[in-house]
Motif scaffolding. Structure first.
Motif: not given
Length: 334
Positions: A122-126
């Motif tokens: 995932p690229e989502d920082p969370q």
């Protein structure tokens, strides 16, 4: 990714897309979650190809169930619930998703295990802040030894950080049942990961250490020199090795591993011309090995070796047969 964020503008947009019966708009709003859902399915199933299929199944179910989304939870949470239950339905139908005991200490073979390409994380920082340990192969294998529903509880509660009540609602269990299942799951995971950090609430770096980089470089160079002694020197005496998807290949000493390679014809005439590429999978150092046999003009992808390195020594080596496969975005020949 932690559950509990209040639905907001994204939920309103999602409801509008669902009510409009516009599949294109709906797909745009769900597609942004593909990578994190695919990683969730991979943790549940340990197989990259199955994770891809179940992620697609998740989106199909979401479209069919779109009218049930009322905005009481975040869109992400709703999709995770669908993905979790899609994986549980898949596992219920498959009788080949039980680890095969190797008969050696606590090391069992998970024949369906596949590596996960880092480029698809995932690229989502969370989500990308989740500790490296929860994507490493040892963790993925350990989780496979949990019964499916207990596995789901463990991943939702300890990896994703969901409250017990939310996990219970997702799995149609009581909070007490979720708490009990989590306690049992933690015991099993601790037994199978005795030397690993088990606190995944604090961030961990995804970058390889210099120690890992140096060891994996020397591992590749030893292969390319056909240097069996040099390769052996990189292996810890109590090395754990398995070659997948072959059954019965698990060993727990470096000597047994090397003897098995030689007995199988590796590093012998005709199987001694190696090239390779250093890469990473599952946030671990890996080497894609290419072999040129006497009847070929090019080196062809042969195997992917995933290494766990401690103090400059390879303590675990998981090999994946990659011959004839288009895998992990790797070139077929060198």
């Amino acid at each position: 990714m932690t559950e509990g964020r209040q639905p907001g503008a994204d939920a309103a947009a999602f409801i509008a897309a669902a009510r409009s019966d516009d599949p294109t708009h709906f797909e745009i709003l769900t597609e942004r979650h593909r990578r994190e859902l695919q990683l969730h399915c991979y943790r549940m199933l340990a197989n990259y190809e199955d994770a891809q299929d179940l992620t697609q199944e998740t989106f199909l179910r979401a479209w069919r169930k779109r009218a049930s989304f009322q905005g009481r939870a975040a869109v992400r949470t709703w999709l995770y619930r669908i993905a979790t239950n899609a994986c549980l339905d898949f596992l219920e139908k498959r009788n080949d998703r039980t680890p095969v005991p190797a008969g050696l200490a606590n090391l069992d073979e998970v024949l369906y295990l596949q590596p996960y390409p880092d480029r698809m994380l995932p690229e989502d920082p969370q989500e990308s802040a989740v500790a490296r340990e929860t994507i490493e192969l040892a963790f993925i294998v350990a989780v496979q030894h949990l019964p499916p529903r207990q596995r789901a509880v463990f991943i939702l509660r300890d990896v994703l950080g969901w409250p017990a009540a939310t996990a219970a609602e997702t799995l149609e269990l009581t909070v007490g049942s979720v708490t009990s299942a989590l306690q049992r799951a933690r015991v099993t995971v601790r037994e199978r990961l005795p030397d690993r950090r088990l606190d995944w609430s604090r961030p961990a770096t995804h970058e390889l250490s210099e120690d890992e980089r140096s060891t994996v470089r020397r591992y590749l160079e030893a292969h390319q020199r056909n240097d069996l002694d040099g390769l052996t020197s990189l292996l810890r005496d109590d090395l754990r090795f398995v070659m997948l998807p072959e059954a019965g290949t698990s060993v727990i000493t470096a000597k047994d591993a090397v003897d098995g390679w030689v007995a199988g014809g590796l590093f012998q005439p005709g199987h001694d011309d190696w090239r390779g590429l250093i890469t990473t999978v599952n946030l671990m150092p890996a080497v894609a090995l290419y072999l040129r046999t006497p009847d070929e003009s090019r080196h062809r992808l042969f195997a992917v070796s995933v290494l766990h390195v401690v103090d400059g020594k390879i303590t675990e080596l998981t090999g994946f047969d990659a011959a004839g496969k288009s895998w992990l975005g790797l070139p077929a020949t060198l």
